[in-house]
Structures are given as C-alpha cells and as structure tokens.
Design a protein around this motif. Structure first.
Motif, PDB file in Angstrom:
ATOM      1  N   GLY A  77      17.187  -1.822  18.714  1.00  0.00           N
ATOM      2  CA  GLY A  77      17.259  -1.381  17.336  1.00  0.00           C
ATOM      3  C   GLY A  77      18.033  -0.130  17.026  1.00  0.00           C
ATOM      4  O   GLY A  77      17.887   0.418  15.943  1.00  0.00           O
ATOM      5  N   LYS A  78      18.849   0.339  17.930  1.00  0.00           N
ATOM      6  CA  LYS A  78      19.608   1.558  17.677  1.00  0.00           C
ATOM      7  C   LYS A  78      20.538   1.340  16.500  1.00  0.00           C
ATOM      8  O   LYS A  78      21.168   0.299  16.431  1.00  0.00           O
ATOM      9  N   PRO A  79      20.618   2.162  15.534  1.00  0.00           N
ATOM     10  CA  PRO A  79      20.164   3.532  15.370  1.00  0.00           C
ATOM     11  C   PRO A  79      18.826   3.672  14.618  1.00  0.00           C
ATOM     12  O   PRO A  79      18.351   4.784  14.455  1.00  0.00           O
ATOM     13  N   VAL A  80      18.235   2.616  14.152  1.00  0.00           N
ATOM     14  CA  VAL A  80      16.962   2.716  13.408  1.00  0.00           C
ATOM     15  C   VAL A  80      15.862   2.025  14.217  1.00  0.00           C
ATOM     16  O   VAL A  80      15.343   0.984  13.836  1.00  0.00           O
ATOM     17  N   ARG A  81      15.521   2.602  15.330  1.00  0.00           N
ATOM     18  CA  ARG A  81      14.604   1.969  16.271  1.00  0.00           C
ATOM     19  C   ARG A  81      13.218   1.694  15.684  1.00  0.00           C
ATOM     20  O   ARG A  81      12.652   0.637  15.907  1.00  0.00           O
ATOM     21  N   GLY A  82      12.670   2.649  14.964  1.00  0.00           N
ATOM     22  CA  GLY A  82      11.313   2.485  14.430  1.00  0.00           C
ATOM     23  C   GLY A  82      11.196   1.311  13.471  1.00  0.00           C
ATOM     24  O   GLY A  82      10.285   0.492  13.570  1.00  0.00           O
ATOM     25  N   ALA A  83      12.118   1.220  12.544  1.00  0.00           N
ATOM     26  CA  ALA A  83      12.091   0.137  11.565  1.00  0.00           C
ATOM     27  C   ALA A  83      12.338  -1.214  12.222  1.00  0.00           C
ATOM     28  O   ALA A  83      11.670  -2.210  11.900  1.00  0.00           O
ATOM     29  N   THR A  84      13.278  -1.258  13.149  1.00  0.00           N
ATOM     30  CA  THR A  84      13.575  -2.511  13.836  1.00  0.00           C
ATOM     31  C   THR A  84      12.401  -2.943  14.708  1.00  0.00           C
ATOM     32  O   THR A  84      12.053  -4.130  14.748  1.00  0.00           O
ATOM     33  N   ALA A  85      11.778  -2.006  15.389  1.00  0.00           N
ATOM     34  CA  ALA A  85      10.633  -2.333  16.238  1.00  0.00           C
ATOM     35  C   ALA A  85       9.463  -2.849  15.410  1.00  0.00           C
ATOM     36  O   ALA A  85       8.804  -3.828  15.790  1.00  0.00           O
ATOM     37  N   THR A  86       9.204  -2.232  14.275  1.00  0.00           N
ATOM     38  CA  THR A  86       8.112  -2.670  13.412  1.00  0.00           C
ATOM     39  C   THR A  86       8.382  -4.052  12.838  1.00  0.00           C
ATOM     40  O   THR A  86       7.481  -4.897  12.769  1.00  0.00           O
ATOM     41  N   THR A  87       9.606  -4.300  12.432  1.00  0.00           N
ATOM     42  CA  THR A  87       9.967  -5.621  11.921  1.00  0.00           C
ATOM     43  C   THR A  87       9.831  -6.682  13.004  1.00  0.00           C
ATOM     44  O   THR A  87       9.293  -7.776  12.763  1.00  0.00           O
ATOM     45  N   ALA A  88      10.287  -6.387  14.202  1.00  0.00           N
ATOM     46  CA  ALA A  88      10.166  -7.338  15.308  1.00  0.00           C
ATOM     47  C   ALA A  88       8.702  -7.597  15.645  1.00  0.00           C
ATOM     48  O   ALA A  88       8.312  -8.732  15.930  1.00  0.00           O
ATOM     49  N   ALA A  89       7.872  -6.567  15.596  1.00  0.00           N
ATOM     50  CA  ALA A  89       6.441  -6.748  15.860  1.00  0.00           C
ATOM     51  C   ALA A  89       5.800  -7.629  14.797  1.00  0.00           C
ATOM     52  O   ALA A  89       4.949  -8.470  15.103  1.00  0.00           O
ATOM     53  N   ALA A  90       6.189  -7.460  13.541  1.00  0.00           N
ATOM     54  CA  ALA A  90       5.660  -8.300  12.466  1.00  0.00           C
ATOM     55  C   ALA A  90       6.061  -9.758  12.663  1.00  0.00           C
ATOM     56  O   ALA A  90       5.247 -10.673  12.468  1.00  0.00           O
ATOM     57  N   ILE A  91       7.299  -9.984  13.059  1.00  0.00           N
ATOM     58  CA  ILE A  91       7.760 -11.348  13.331  1.00  0.00           C
ATOM     59  C   ILE A  91       7.008 -11.923  14.526  1.00  0.00           C
ATOM     60  O   ILE A  91       6.586 -13.084  14.514  1.00  0.00           O
ATOM     61  N   GLY A  92       6.823 -11.125  15.571  1.00  0.00           N
ATOM     62  CA  GLY A  92       6.076 -11.579  16.745  1.00  0.00           C
ATOM     63  C   GLY A  92       4.635 -11.898  16.416  1.00  0.00           C
ATOM     64  O   GLY A  92       4.075 -12.896  16.892  1.00  0.00           O
ATOM     65  N   LEU A  93       3.997 -11.069  15.596  1.00  0.00           N
ATOM     66  CA  LEU A  93       2.609 -11.313  15.189  1.00  0.00           C
ATOM     67  C   LEU A  93       2.494 -12.600  14.381  1.00  0.00           C
ATOM     68  O   LEU A  93       1.552 -13.380  14.567  1.00  0.00           O
TER      69      LEU A  93
END
Length: 96
Positions: free
Chosen positions: A44-60
């Motif tokens: 998710g570089k350069p916006v790691r936090g937002a990308t990680a949260t979005t990926a976690a939501a998709i995974g959930l």
C-alpha cells in the motif's frame, strides 16, 4: 446433491450459523482478515494505513461468506457435522 450426513437444520438462518461456529471458523476468520491487512500494508505504499484497512475489510467480507457457507453446509447435512448433531440433535424431516 445428496446429503451424506444427518440434517441438523434444514433451513438455517444467519443467526443459527453464527451460533454454531466452531473454533476453527474463528481462527480462519482471524487469519484471513489479518493476512489481508498485512498484504494491504506491504503493497500500500504511500498510503499504507488506508490500503491495509481496506484490504482487511475485503478479507473480512470474503471470510464471512466463506464461513457462513461452510457452517450452513454442516447444519444442512452436506458436510461433516458430528459436533452439531451432538449439540443440537437431528432434525425430523418427516413433516406430517
């Protein structure tokens, strides 16, 4: 498709499925969601936090559907369900 195992609930609701989740289901849910977060963070570089949260939501979301499908299959008798039969009993399918 023929049922290979005893039927516990012929038409389980989402609530029935959540109540009958096994420890393995909870562990798989946490592992998939956590893995998705890690993947989102790494890529998710350069916006790691937002990308990680979005990926976690998709995974959930994905793992929720997967676990509900697996649990519903156990309750309906399409998957191995010895624990559910011991806990809830077998449904009488002879509706007279």
């Amino acid at each position: 498709m023929a049922r290979k195992f005893p039927v516990v609930n012929d038409d389980p609701s989402v609530d029935d499925c959540i109540k009958s989740m096994r420890i393995r289901d909870w562990l798989v849910g946490g592992a998939v969601t956590g893995s998705a977060w890690c993947y989102g963070y790494v890529t998710g570089k350069p916006v790691r936090g937002a990308t990680a949260t979005t990926a976690a939501a998709i995974g959930l979301t994905f793992v929720s559907f997967m676990i509900l499908q697996d649990t519903k299959g156990r309750l309906m008798g399409y998957r191995e369900n010895d624990r559910e039969v011991k806990l809830y009993g077998v449904m009488n399918l002879n509706k007279e």
